[in-house]
Design a protein around this motif. Sequence first.
Motif, PDB file in Angstrom:
ATOM      1  N   ALA A   1       0.835  -1.199   0.000  1.00  0.00           N
ATOM      2  CA  ALA A   1       0.000   0.000   0.000  1.00  0.00           C
ATOM      3  C   ALA A   1       0.866   1.244   0.000  1.00  0.00           C
ATOM      4  O   ALA A   1       1.827   1.345   0.771  1.00  0.00           O
ATOM      5  N   PHE A   2       0.530   2.175  -0.877  1.00  0.00           N
ATOM      6  CA  PHE A   2       1.197   3.465  -0.966  1.00  0.00           C
ATOM      7  C   PHE A   2       0.145   4.570  -0.886  1.00  0.00           C
ATOM      8  O   PHE A   2      -1.013   4.350  -1.262  1.00  0.00           O
ATOM      9  N   PRO A   3       0.516   5.766  -0.454  1.00  0.00           N
ATOM     10  CA  PRO A   3      -0.409   6.905  -0.598  1.00  0.00           C
ATOM     11  C   PRO A   3      -0.714   7.118  -2.078  1.00  0.00           C
ATOM     12  O   PRO A   3       0.180   7.029  -2.915  1.00  0.00           O
ATOM     13  N   THR A   4      -1.968   7.391  -2.386  1.00  0.00           N
ATOM     14  CA  THR A   4      -2.358   7.525  -3.792  1.00  0.00           C
ATOM     15  C   THR A   4      -2.340   8.951  -4.300  1.00  0.00           C
ATOM     16  O   THR A   4      -2.309   9.167  -5.510  1.00  0.00           O
ATOM     17  N   ALA A   5      -2.392   9.929  -3.394  1.00  0.00           N
ATOM     18  CA  ALA A   5      -2.629  11.314  -3.820  1.00  0.00           C
ATOM     19  C   ALA A   5      -3.853  11.315  -4.737  1.00  0.00           C
ATOM     20  O   ALA A   5      -4.815  10.582  -4.503  1.00  0.00           O
ATOM     21  N   SER A   6      -3.827  12.102  -5.809  1.00  0.00           N
ATOM     22  CA  SER A   6      -5.031  12.275  -6.635  1.00  0.00           C
ATOM     23  C   SER A   6      -5.384  11.069  -7.498  1.00  0.00           C
ATOM     24  O   SER A   6      -6.456  11.051  -8.116  1.00  0.00           O
ATOM     25  N   THR A   7      -4.508  10.071  -7.551  1.00  0.00           N
ATOM     26  CA  THR A   7      -4.831   8.886  -8.341  1.00  0.00           C
ATOM     27  C   THR A   7      -6.061   8.170  -7.788  1.00  0.00           C
ATOM     28  O   THR A   7      -6.743   7.437  -8.515  1.00  0.00           O
TER      29      THR A   7
ATOM     30  N   ARG B   1     -10.236   7.414   2.323  1.00  0.00           N
ATOM     31  CA  ARG B   1     -10.514   7.643   3.740  1.00  0.00           C
ATOM     32  C   ARG B   1     -10.822   9.099   4.055  1.00  0.00           C
ATOM     33  O   ARG B   1     -11.354   9.389   5.135  1.00  0.00           O
ATOM     34  N   ARG B   2     -10.447   9.984   3.167  1.00  0.00           N
ATOM     35  CA  ARG B   2     -10.646  11.410   3.466  1.00  0.00           C
ATOM     36  C   ARG B   2     -10.900  12.175   2.184  1.00  0.00           C
ATOM     37  O   ARG B   2     -10.573  11.732   1.081  1.00  0.00           O
ATOM     38  N   LYS B   3     -11.482  13.368   2.344  1.00  0.00           N
ATOM     39  CA  LYS B   3     -11.663  14.269   1.216  1.00  0.00           C
ATOM     40  C   LYS B   3     -10.328  14.924   0.853  1.00  0.00           C
ATOM     41  O   LYS B   3      -9.341  14.843   1.598  1.00  0.00           O
ATOM     42  N   MET B   4     -10.335  15.596  -0.280  1.00  0.00           N
ATOM     43  CA  MET B   4      -9.151  16.324  -0.705  1.00  0.00           C
ATOM     44  C   MET B   4      -8.941  17.541   0.205  1.00  0.00           C
ATOM     45  O   MET B   4      -9.891  18.188   0.632  1.00  0.00           O
ATOM     46  N   MET B   5      -7.685  17.811   0.504  1.00  0.00           N
ATOM     47  CA  MET B   5      -7.276  18.972   1.290  1.00  0.00           C
ATOM     48  C   MET B   5      -7.789  18.932   2.735  1.00  0.00           C
ATOM     49  O   MET B   5      -7.893  19.975   3.379  1.00  0.00           O
ATOM     50  N   ASP B   6      -8.098  17.754   3.236  1.00  0.00           N
ATOM     51  CA  ASP B   6      -8.528  17.611   4.629  1.00  0.00           C
ATOM     52  C   ASP B   6      -7.289  17.357   5.477  1.00  0.00           C
ATOM     53  O   ASP B   6      -6.903  16.210   5.726  1.00  0.00           O
ATOM     54  N   GLY B   7      -6.649  18.436   5.883  1.00  0.00           N
ATOM     55  CA  GLY B   7      -5.399  18.336   6.623  1.00  0.00           C
ATOM     56  C   GLY B   7      -5.553  17.644   7.959  1.00  0.00           C
ATOM     57  O   GLY B   7      -4.670  16.894   8.384  1.00  0.00           O
ATOM     58  N   GLU B   8      -6.684  17.872   8.651  1.00  0.00           N
ATOM     59  CA  GLU B   8      -6.891  17.246   9.961  1.00  0.00           C
ATOM     60  C   GLU B   8      -6.955  15.727   9.820  1.00  0.00           C
ATOM     61  O   GLU B   8      -6.363  14.998  10.615  1.00  0.00           O
TER      62      GLU B   8
ATOM     63  N   ALA C   1      -5.650  13.950   7.419  1.00  0.00           N
ATOM     64  CA  ALA C   1      -4.319  13.479   7.049  1.00  0.00           C
ATOM     65  C   ALA C   1      -3.422  13.368   8.274  1.00  0.00           C
ATOM     66  O   ALA C   1      -2.670  12.397   8.426  1.00  0.00           O
ATOM     67  N   ARG C   2      -3.524  14.340   9.184  1.00  0.00           N
ATOM     68  CA  ARG C   2      -2.700  14.298  10.399  1.00  0.00           C
ATOM     69  C   ARG C   2      -3.107  13.161  11.314  1.00  0.00           C
ATOM     70  O   ARG C   2      -2.292  12.653  12.081  1.00  0.00           O
ATOM     71  N   ARG C   3      -4.364  12.735  11.211  1.00  0.00           N
ATOM     72  CA  ARG C   3      -4.811  11.567  11.981  1.00  0.00           C
ATOM     73  C   ARG C   3      -4.378  10.252  11.339  1.00  0.00           C
ATOM     74  O   ARG C   3      -4.659   9.178  11.870  1.00  0.00           O
TER      75      ARG C   3
ATOM     76  N   GLN D   1       0.150  13.970  -6.606  1.00  0.00           N
ATOM     77  CA  GLN D   1       1.316  14.207  -5.778  1.00  0.00           C
ATOM     78  C   GLN D   1       0.923  14.835  -4.451  1.00  0.00           C
ATOM     79  O   GLN D   1      -0.055  15.566  -4.345  1.00  0.00           O
ATOM     80  N   LEU D   2       1.674  14.466  -3.446  1.00  0.00           N
ATOM     81  CA  LEU D   2       1.630  15.063  -2.119  1.00  0.00           C
ATOM     82  C   LEU D   2       3.081  15.344  -1.737  1.00  0.00           C
ATOM     83  O   LEU D   2       4.004  14.965  -2.464  1.00  0.00           O
ATOM     84  N   GLU D   3       3.285  15.971  -0.599  1.00  0.00           N
ATOM     85  CA  GLU D   3       4.655  16.174  -0.139  1.00  0.00           C
ATOM     86  C   GLU D   3       5.329  14.814   0.024  1.00  0.00           C
ATOM     87  O   GLU D   3       4.873  13.962   0.779  1.00  0.00           O
ATOM     88  N   GLY D   4       6.398  14.597  -0.711  1.00  0.00           N
ATOM     89  CA  GLY D   4       7.130  13.341  -0.619  1.00  0.00           C
ATOM     90  C   GLY D   4       6.508  12.193  -1.378  1.00  0.00           C
ATOM     91  O   GLY D   4       6.987  11.055  -1.276  1.00  0.00           O
ATOM     92  N   VAL D   5       5.462  12.457  -2.151  1.00  0.00           N
ATOM     93  CA  VAL D   5       4.755  11.383  -2.866  1.00  0.00           C
ATOM     94  C   VAL D   5       4.553  11.795  -4.322  1.00  0.00           C
ATOM     95  O   VAL D   5       4.105  12.912  -4.598  1.00  0.00           O
ATOM     96  N   ARG D   6       4.878  10.891  -5.248  1.00  0.00           N
ATOM     97  CA  ARG D   6       4.585  11.092  -6.658  1.00  0.00           C
ATOM     98  C   ARG D   6       3.947   9.807  -7.179  1.00  0.00           C
ATOM     99  O   ARG D   6       4.488   8.714  -6.956  1.00  0.00           O
ATOM    100  N   VAL D   7       2.831   9.936  -7.874  1.00  0.00           N
ATOM    101  CA  VAL D   7       2.074   8.783  -8.356  1.00  0.00           C
ATOM    102  C   VAL D   7       1.623   9.065  -9.787  1.00  0.00           C
ATOM    103  O   VAL D   7       1.335  10.211 -10.135  1.00  0.00           O
TER     104      VAL D   7
END
Length: 217
Positions: free
Chosen positions: A27-33, A124-131, A133-135, A195-201
């Motif tokens: 499993a990897f973070p997907t970002a916008s994929t 698991r979360r909407k886009m730009m939901d920083g809270e 993501a921190r959880r 893409q996210l910080e540190g992530v490219r997909v």
Amino acid sequence: EPLDGVIGYAALDLTSGEEIGRLEQQAFPTASTIKLAILYELFRQADDGRVALDTPAPLDRSQVVGGTGILHALGTPALTPRDHAVLMMSLSDNTATNVLIDRVGFPPIASRMQSLGLGGIRLRRKMMDGEAARRGEENVASPREIVRLLRVLHTGEGLKPESKMGALKILEVGAGGYIRLGVAPAVDVLNKPGQLEGVRVDAAIVRAEHRPHAVAV
């Protein structure tokens, strides 16, 4: 070139079913994929009569978020779910994505992925939901699951013919991306990068003559 990170990939021959990969089940973070899963669920619900793809509604400004896209800079345009899907896939519009998540719902997307045998694709979360993501509520999938979702879109599994064509037409609008850079210009590439910080997909259906394939990296 050296990579300061971890790379996983999967490639699937859409004719023969032959697969290759590296860390393809991790499993990897997907970002916008992850938006590929939302697109598929939208058209499934349209087929079931739960979503009217071409009925417009004014944009609710309370749903507006920043990041990629154009809707955050507009007023209250009346757009259809199909319009939002085009913006979600072509411009990776985060507001359009969140509108569609509200429309189709988290549980139906999860259930649909499970029914396809792709339960590791997890929105698991909407886009730009920083809270969220921190959880640690990150959107994740494995490369193998993403290429298999691309195969579902390519074949139109579970979709009416017009919905298969509709979903692929949206992907054909194009989103640029990394895979596009490595493919001859004459070959169609239907892809969704992220893409996210540190992530490219990136994930794509590459319509190579005689050997179309799906790839996720």
